[in-house]
Every structure is written in structure tokens, then in C-alpha cells.
Design an enzyme around this catalytic site. Structure first.
Site, PDB file in Angstrom:
ATOM      1  N   CYS A   1       0.809  -1.226   0.000  1.00 38.37           N
ATOM      2  CA  CYS A   1       0.000   0.000   0.000  1.00 38.37           C
ATOM      3  C   CYS A   1       0.842   1.274   0.000  1.00 38.37           C
ATOM      4  O   CYS A   1       0.586   2.201  -0.766  1.00 38.37           O
ATOM      5  CB  CYS A   1      -0.995   0.004   1.155  1.00 38.37           C
ATOM      6  SG  CYS A   1      -0.266   0.040   2.805  1.00 38.37           S
TER       7      CYS A   1
ATOM      8  N   HIS B   1      -2.337   0.889   6.811  1.00 37.63           N
ATOM      9  CA  HIS B   1      -2.819   0.813   5.425  1.00 37.63           C
ATOM     10  C   HIS B   1      -3.129   2.224   4.940  1.00 37.63           C
ATOM     11  O   HIS B   1      -3.649   3.051   5.689  1.00 37.63           O
ATOM     12  CB  HIS B   1      -4.073  -0.056   5.310  1.00 37.63           C
ATOM     13  CG  HIS B   1      -4.467  -0.287   3.884  1.00 37.63           C
ATOM     14  ND1 HIS B   1      -3.748  -1.103   3.042  1.00 37.63           N
ATOM     15  CD2 HIS B   1      -5.477   0.222   3.132  1.00 37.63           C
ATOM     16  CE1 HIS B   1      -4.308  -1.104   1.833  1.00 37.63           C
ATOM     17  NE2 HIS B   1      -5.353  -0.293   1.866  1.00 37.63           N
TER      18      HIS B   1
ATOM     19  N   HIS C   1      -6.196   1.822  -3.988  1.00 27.64           N
ATOM     20  CA  HIS C   1      -5.175   1.271  -3.089  1.00 27.64           C
ATOM     21  C   HIS C   1      -4.818  -0.140  -3.530  1.00 27.64           C
ATOM     22  O   HIS C   1      -5.333  -0.624  -4.541  1.00 27.64           O
ATOM     23  CB  HIS C   1      -5.685   1.279  -1.646  1.00 27.64           C
ATOM     24  CG  HIS C   1      -6.905   0.453  -1.436  1.00 27.64           C
ATOM     25  ND1 HIS C   1      -7.051  -0.413  -0.383  1.00 27.64           N
ATOM     26  CD2 HIS C   1      -8.064   0.342  -2.155  1.00 27.64           C
ATOM     27  CE1 HIS C   1      -8.230  -1.008  -0.441  1.00 27.64           C
ATOM     28  NE2 HIS C   1      -8.856  -0.554  -1.508  1.00 27.64           N
TER      29      HIS C   1
END
Length: 167
Positions: free
Chosen positions: A78, A126, A138
Site C-alpha cells: 500500500c 494501510h 489502493h
């Protein structure tokens, strides 16, 4: 009053009126320039956000790999994804999602704009790119780089914070 005096008085009044009208008009012109500058700045921000999102969308489907190396475009985690995408658009971000959550300016969830970084979990681990309309670009898991709806389900429940890094 003789004719010369009347002519001079007329000229003086005309010049006075002309000068006063110009002085009164000047602040309005300056205000119009300020409004134009603000509009241009808003367009530049949305233009930069659109470029970031467009760059990120080029990698839809690229596989997810935890700990992917910086600059590697055959796989992303990420934060390497956001670091790469923003970097391609002249915005340098640190490597980890936790570090990225400390840059830029805090944005309340109800004021998110396309191009903002959005973070999940607590503690943060994240990050994604807010696209607008509740969508986040993402990468995670088997799908790799993807678009998710962050206003429902797991993503909504685990939303943590957001940062604006596009000025």
C-alpha cells in the site's frame, strides 16, 4: 464668469471626476484578480489530484506484495504504491503508511477531496488515495491495485484518518 474661467473650471471638474472614477474602480479590479487567482489555485489543486489518480489507475491489477521495494512497479504494497504514484507527480512521501500519516495537513472525513491520502486501522498500517464519491484507490491482497468503497463495510469501520499532501 468669463469664458476662459468657465473652460478651466470644466476641465478641472472633468479631470477630478475621471481621477475619482479610476480610484474607485481600482479596488474592484484588484478583487477580481484575487478571485481569478483563487479559481486558478483551485483548478491547479484539482488538476494535480486528477493527475495523481490517473497515474494510480494505470496500475490497476498490479499484484500486491507486502514489503515491495521502492520503485518496483511489478508489485506494490500500500505505501510503496502511494509513494510511487505521488512521486511520479512531484510529491515525495516517506516509505511507510505510518510515516505517510504524519505528512501534509489533517483532513476531517467529511471534508475529503480527491487526491487526499486515507488511512486505515489503528495503529495505522494501510493507506490509499481518495478518489471522491467514497472511492479509494489502493492495493491489498489477491486483487492487487484496486478501487474500493470506503463508505461501507470493512473499509468504513476501519477508517482512521486522512492527510492532504497536494497543495
Amino acid at each position: 464668469m468669463n469664458r476662459l474661467s468657465k473652460s478651466l473650471l470644466g476641465i478641472t471638474l472633468s479631470v477630478s471626476l475621471f481621477t475619482t472614477a479610476n480610484l474607485l474602480a481600482a479596488p474592484q479590479s484588484a478583487h477580481a484578480a484575487s478571485a481569478a487567482s483563487i479559481s486558478a489555485a483551485s483548478t491547479a489543486v484539482s488538476g494535480n489530484a486528477n493527475r495523481v489518480i490517473s497515474t494510480g489507475k494505470q496500475y490497476l491489477g498490479v499484484r500486491y506484495k507486502f514489503g515491495a521495494q521502492k520503485g518496483n512497479i511489478s508489485s506494490f504494497d500500500c505505501s510503496s504504491f502511494t509513494q510511487y504514484v505521488y512521486g511520479k507527480n512531484g510529491i515525495n512521501l516517506p516509505r511507510s503508511s505510518s510515516q505517510q500519516s504524519q505528512v501534509g495537513t489533517y483532513v476531517p472525513r467529511n471534508q475529503l477531496q480527491p487526491g487526499d491520502l486515507v488511512f486505515f486501522y489503528s495503529p495505522i498500517h494501510h493507506v490509499g488515495i481518495y478518489m471522491g464519491n467514497g472511492k479509494v484507490l489502493h492495493t491489498y491482497g489477491k486483487g492487487g491495485v484496486t478501487i474500493s468503497d470506503m463508505n461501507s463495510g470493512w473499509w468504513s469501520r476501519n477508517y482512521s484518518t486522512a492527510r492532504r499532501v497536494i497543495n
